[in-house]
Design a protein around this motif. Structure first.
Motif, PDB file in Angstrom:
ATOM      1  N   GLU A  14       4.395  -1.490  12.555  1.00  0.00           N
ATOM      2  CA  GLU A  14       3.442  -2.620  12.551  1.00  0.00           C
ATOM      3  C   GLU A  14       2.295  -2.364  11.569  1.00  0.00           C
ATOM      4  OE1 GLU A  14       0.815  -2.584  16.258  1.00  0.00           O
ATOM      5  OE2 GLU A  14       2.406  -1.228  16.895  1.00  0.00           O
ATOM      6  N   VAL A  15       1.900  -1.107  11.440  1.00  0.00           N
ATOM      7  CA  VAL A  15       0.811  -0.744  10.527  1.00  0.00           C
ATOM      8  C   VAL A  15       1.292  -0.879   9.077  1.00  0.00           C
ATOM      9  CG1 VAL A  15      -0.743   1.119   9.810  1.00  0.00           C
ATOM     10  CG2 VAL A  15      -0.197   0.823  12.221  1.00  0.00           C
ATOM     11  N   VAL A  16       2.525  -0.443   8.817  1.00  0.00           N
ATOM     12  CA  VAL A  16       3.090  -0.549   7.457  1.00  0.00           C
ATOM     13  C   VAL A  16       3.196  -2.009   7.039  1.00  0.00           C
ATOM     14  CG1 VAL A  16       5.123  -0.082   6.024  1.00  0.00           C
ATOM     15  CG2 VAL A  16       4.383   1.612   7.687  1.00  0.00           C
ATOM     16  N   ARG A  17       3.680  -2.855   7.966  1.00  0.00           N
ATOM     17  CA  ARG A  17       3.828  -4.287   7.657  1.00  0.00           C
ATOM     18  C   ARG A  17       2.480  -4.901   7.274  1.00  0.00           C
ATOM     19  NH1 ARG A  17       7.539  -5.793  12.375  1.00  0.00           N
ATOM     20  NH2 ARG A  17       9.602  -5.616  11.445  1.00  0.00           N
ATOM     21  N   ALA A  18       1.477  -4.638   8.112  1.00  0.00           N
ATOM     22  CA  ALA A  18       0.145  -5.205   7.866  1.00  0.00           C
ATOM     23  C   ALA A  18      -0.403  -4.720   6.520  1.00  0.00           C
ATOM     24  CB  ALA A  18      -0.807  -4.817   8.990  1.00  0.00           C
ATOM     25  N   PHE A  19      -0.187  -3.429   6.228  1.00  0.00           N
ATOM     26  CA  PHE A  19      -0.700  -2.824   4.990  1.00  0.00           C
ATOM     27  C   PHE A  19      -0.059  -3.469   3.759  1.00  0.00           C
ATOM     28  CE2 PHE A  19      -0.346   0.413   1.630  1.00  0.00           C
ATOM     29  CZ  PHE A  19      -1.682   0.763   1.466  1.00  0.00           C
ATOM     30  N   THR A  20       1.284  -3.524   3.743  1.00  0.00           N
ATOM     31  CA  THR A  20       1.975  -4.056   2.555  1.00  0.00           C
ATOM     32  C   THR A  20       1.707  -5.560   2.380  1.00  0.00           C
ATOM     33  OG1 THR A  20       3.998  -4.190   3.893  1.00  0.00           O
ATOM     34  CG2 THR A  20       3.810  -2.335   2.382  1.00  0.00           C
ATOM     35  N   ASP A  21       1.552  -6.285   3.488  1.00  0.00           N
ATOM     36  CA  ASP A  21       1.235  -7.722   3.389  1.00  0.00           C
ATOM     37  C   ASP A  21      -0.118  -7.936   2.716  1.00  0.00           C
ATOM     38  OD1 ASP A  21       3.619  -8.345   4.560  1.00  0.00           O
ATOM     39  OD2 ASP A  21       2.787  -8.851   6.543  1.00  0.00           O
ATOM     40  N   LYS A  22      -1.102  -7.123   3.128  1.00  0.00           N
ATOM     41  CA  LYS A  22      -2.454  -7.247   2.543  1.00  0.00           C
ATOM     42  C   LYS A  22      -2.448  -6.891   1.061  1.00  0.00           C
ATOM     43  CE  LYS A  22      -5.155  -6.252   6.714  1.00  0.00           C
ATOM     44  NZ  LYS A  22      -5.919  -5.201   7.407  1.00  0.00           N
ATOM     45  N   VAL A  23      -1.722  -5.816   0.723  1.00  0.00           N
ATOM     46  CA  VAL A  23      -1.662  -5.405  -0.691  1.00  0.00           C
ATOM     47  C   VAL A  23      -0.968  -6.483  -1.524  1.00  0.00           C
ATOM     48  CG1 VAL A  23      -0.735  -3.706  -2.323  1.00  0.00           C
ATOM     49  CG2 VAL A  23      -1.746  -2.925  -0.186  1.00  0.00           C
ATOM     50  N   ARG A  24       0.157  -7.016  -1.013  1.00  0.00           N
ATOM     51  CA  ARG A  24       0.916  -8.035  -1.761  1.00  0.00           C
ATOM     52  C   ARG A  24       0.036  -9.267  -2.008  1.00  0.00           C
ATOM     53  NH1 ARG A  24       5.138  -8.096   0.938  1.00  0.00           N
ATOM     54  NH2 ARG A  24       6.624  -7.151  -0.495  1.00  0.00           N
ATOM     55  N   LEU A  52      -2.812   7.827   9.906  1.00  0.00           N
ATOM     56  CA  LEU A  52      -2.875   6.460   9.387  1.00  0.00           C
ATOM     57  C   LEU A  52      -2.669   5.431  10.499  1.00  0.00           C
ATOM     58  CD1 LEU A  52      -0.743   7.001   6.149  1.00  0.00           C
ATOM     59  CD2 LEU A  52      -3.203   6.864   6.297  1.00  0.00           C
ATOM     60  N   SER A  53      -1.777   5.731  11.453  1.00  0.00           N
ATOM     61  CA  SER A  53      -1.424   4.752  12.488  1.00  0.00           C
ATOM     62  C   SER A  53      -2.495   4.591  13.559  1.00  0.00           C
ATOM     63  CB  SER A  53      -0.118   5.142  13.176  1.00  0.00           C
ATOM     64  OG  SER A  53       0.920   5.290  12.251  1.00  0.00           O
ATOM     65  N   MET A  54      -3.009   5.722  14.094  1.00  0.00           N
ATOM     66  CA  MET A  54      -3.895   5.662  15.267  1.00  0.00           C
ATOM     67  C   MET A  54      -5.183   4.911  14.974  1.00  0.00           C
ATOM     68  SD  MET A  54      -3.225   9.507  16.645  1.00  0.00           S
ATOM     69  CE  MET A  54      -3.888   9.471  18.287  1.00  0.00           C
ATOM     70  N   ARG A  55      -5.730   5.148  13.799  1.00  0.00           N
ATOM     71  CA  ARG A  55      -6.965   4.445  13.426  1.00  0.00           C
ATOM     72  C   ARG A  55      -6.704   2.945  13.303  1.00  0.00           C
ATOM     73  NH1 ARG A  55     -10.038   1.337  12.236  1.00  0.00           N
ATOM     74  NH2 ARG A  55     -12.014   1.426  11.110  1.00  0.00           N
ATOM     75  N   ALA A  56      -5.584   2.575  12.689  1.00  0.00           N
ATOM     76  CA  ALA A  56      -5.277   1.164  12.474  1.00  0.00           C
ATOM     77  C   ALA A  56      -5.003   0.436  13.786  1.00  0.00           C
ATOM     78  CB  ALA A  56      -4.068   1.036  11.545  1.00  0.00           C
ATOM     79  N   VAL A  57      -4.338   1.113  14.727  1.00  0.00           N
ATOM     80  CA  VAL A  57      -3.947   0.462  15.992  1.00  0.00           C
ATOM     81  C   VAL A  57      -5.127   0.329  16.956  1.00  0.00           C
ATOM     82  CG1 VAL A  57      -2.574   0.814  18.087  1.00  0.00           C
ATOM     83  CG2 VAL A  57      -1.508   1.014  15.863  1.00  0.00           C
ATOM     84  N   THR A  58      -5.937   1.392  17.088  1.00  0.00           N
ATOM     85  CA  THR A  58      -7.031   1.354  18.074  1.00  0.00           C
ATOM     86  C   THR A  58      -8.309   0.749  17.508  1.00  0.00           C
ATOM     87  OG1 THR A  58      -7.822   3.557  17.453  1.00  0.00           O
ATOM     88  CG2 THR A  58      -6.190   3.444  19.217  1.00  0.00           C
TER      89      THR A  58
END
Length: 525
Positions: free
Chosen positions: A46-56, A260-266
């Motif tokens: 879920e973190v990867v998806r959000a990241f790549t969507d924002k960059v794109r 990378l994940s824990m900061r993005a999720v919480t």
């Protein structure tokens, strides 16, 4: 920790920056590779998806694809989003509450809570000059309370006396009361963990929270946890309400996904990271610096801070004086090697130097490893005092004796002596008499170029350069920006290749511990 991710992202983004123009298809192809690299690094889907969507979204805009250097614009967007994912600013432990400030440590068994409690207590005592009380609430794990008591003895921090048979909630209440009576500024509650999240654990944490009213609840997590880190962080945050994260074993060979994940999720900041077993190996987490390191941009500010902590100021001043007189013997060389080891060795230093991350593999291939430093220190240690002061007296019979004493051979001793001769020649050149010495001229020129002419002679009076060990992180970052504005861009730092013969442009002796100072030229061709 982030080496694999750094290598993958570095090669993907280098492919973009080398292109004159980019199409939307080029950006999409690069983002597919970025997505794969993040997933392989154990970052949550879920973190990867959000990241790549924002960059794109930002990278395929007309202003990027039609800009002068579109590849560099995409790298900047990836960098900015990485910083955003990790948290824009570093956040330390908050002590803004009425004393005693209660810090509650939570997490699974084996994540390093007890050791981290000791490290935080030591850090608050040494750096913040706070009076700290530690209390172990772990009544299940054998000798857990004794372990914390021993850490207290080791660090010189008070610990709550152990009373057998008390429940964790009673110990928490007693710790807060004892801290009030003892005039302590901070109480650290080291709670029990489990091998997995269960209902009794969460109920116990909630009850301890109710009894002790903590100002900070820090989730201690092993950075090698991988994908499960997300569930761990989410569960603790929902049930107990954490205020921050502490990641342990950041010096390990994990893939960095947990960070990378824990900061993005919480949405909770990573406040501290454990980078080793020793009690002083706990660092503040700076998102921008970590992002710089992941993308191979270096982290010169952290390197200077580390140098200021590890390098003896008196020794550095004595070395500067010696250097000005042009003297440099094998004792000085041994000191330099030890200082480089204390800064993390060649690999650690290169990883933090802008544009030098790719040099680590080349150094390893050429035999320039930290083991080589150990061998060289052993060779120097096997010499007599007279031999260290006067290397010219080392003839064949003496070399044979030194080789036997250090477990090396004559060829390694000859390499060391050659390196010493090159460095000694450079010292003479640096400390030459003409116009105050070449070193002084270079420093003065660099200071003028960076607009630092009037900032006091903090470097042994060398041309008015500031004393880097006395600057705070914001001033250091400003200094780095000034250097870059003066044309010293990351990856094109003059003098890193030939500044230090035999050491690949490492730390220059006597410069207050600033390895590879930008602007030091290599040898003239």
């Amino acid at each position: 920790m982030f080496e694999n991710l750094q290598d993958r992202l570095g090669s993907i983004l280098n492919g973009l920056t080398g292109r004159g123009a980019l199409s939307e298809a080029d950006v999409s192809a690069a983002l597919r590779e970025v997505r794969r690299a993040l997933l392989e690094a154990d970052v949550a889907l879920e973190v990867v998806r959000a990241f790549t969507d924002k960059v794109r979204e930002k990278a395929v805009g007309a202003e990027v694809l039609k800009s002068i250097k579109p590849g560099q614009m995409v790298v900047k967007i990836v960098h900015d989003e990485l910083v955003e994912m990790l948290g824009t600013e570093g956040v330390g432990i908050s002590l803004h509450a009425a004393a005693p400030v209660v810090i509650m440590m939570v997490g699974l068994q084996g994540s390093g809570k007890t050791t981290t409690s000791g490290k935080i207590a030591k850090r608050l005592t040494d750096r913040e000059k706070k009076k700290v009380l530690m209390a172990s609430l772990d009544t299940r794990r054998p000798a857990a309370q004794e372990q914390l008591r021993q850490l207290g003895v080791q660090t010189g921090v008070d610990t709550l006396p152990i009373i057998a048979g008390q429940s964790p909630t009673d110990i928490a209440a007693r710790a807060v009361q004892a801290a009030k009576l003892g005039g302590h500024d901070v109480v650290i509650l080291d709670t029990a963990g489990r091998t997995h999240i269960d209902e009794p654990l969460m109920a116990e944490m909630a009850e301890i929270k109710r009894k002790s009213n903590p100002h900070e609840i820090l989730l201690v997590a092993d950075s090698l946890t991988g994908q499960d880190a997300v569930n761990l962080a989410r569960n603790f945050d929902e049930r107990v309400g954490i205020t921050g994260l502490v990641l342990t074993r950041m010096d390990g060979d994990g893939r960095g996904g947990a960070a990378l994940s824990m900061r993005a999720v919480t949405g909770k900041p990573i406040k501290l990271i454990g980078v080793g077993e020793r009690m002083n190996e706990l660092e503040e987490f700076h998102p921008r610096r970590i992002a710089d390191r992941i993308l191979g941009m270096g982290d010169i500010v952290s390197l200077v801070e580390k140098a200021a902590e590890n390098i003896d100021a008196e020794k550095a001043a004595a070395m500067a004086k010696k250097m000005q007189s042009g003297k440099f013997d094998l004792n000085d060389l041994a000191d330099q090697l030890r200082q480089m080891k204390s800064l993390g060795g060649m690999g650690g230093i290169m990883g933090m130097m802008p544009g030098m991350a790719g040099m680590k593999d080349k150094l390893a291939a050429s035999g320039m490893s930290d083991k080589m430093f150990d061998r060289q220190i052993a060779i120097i240690g096997s010499m007599t005092k007279a031999e260290r002061s006067n290397p010219d007296m080392l003839k064949h019979s003496r070399k044979k004796r030194i080789a036997a004493g250090s477990g090396t051979d004559a060829s390694e001793i000859n390499k060391l002596l050659k390196m010493h001769r090159q460095m000694a020649d450079m010292m003479k050149m640096m400390g030459g008499k003409g116009k105050g010495g070449m070193m002084k001229q270079m420093m003065g020129g660099l200071a003028g170029k960076m607009g630092l002419g009037g900032m006091g002679g903090g470097m042994g009076g060398m041309g008015g350069m500031p004393d880097l060990s006395k600057l705070d992180p914001k001033q250091l970052e400003a200094l780095q920006k000034q250097a870059e504005a003066a044309g010293m861009k990351p990856g094109s730092m003059p003098g890193l290749g030939g500044g230090m013969p035999g050491l690949g442009g490492g730390k220059l002796p006597g410069l207050g511990g600033f390895p590879g100072l930008p602007g030091l030229p290599g040898k003239k061709k």
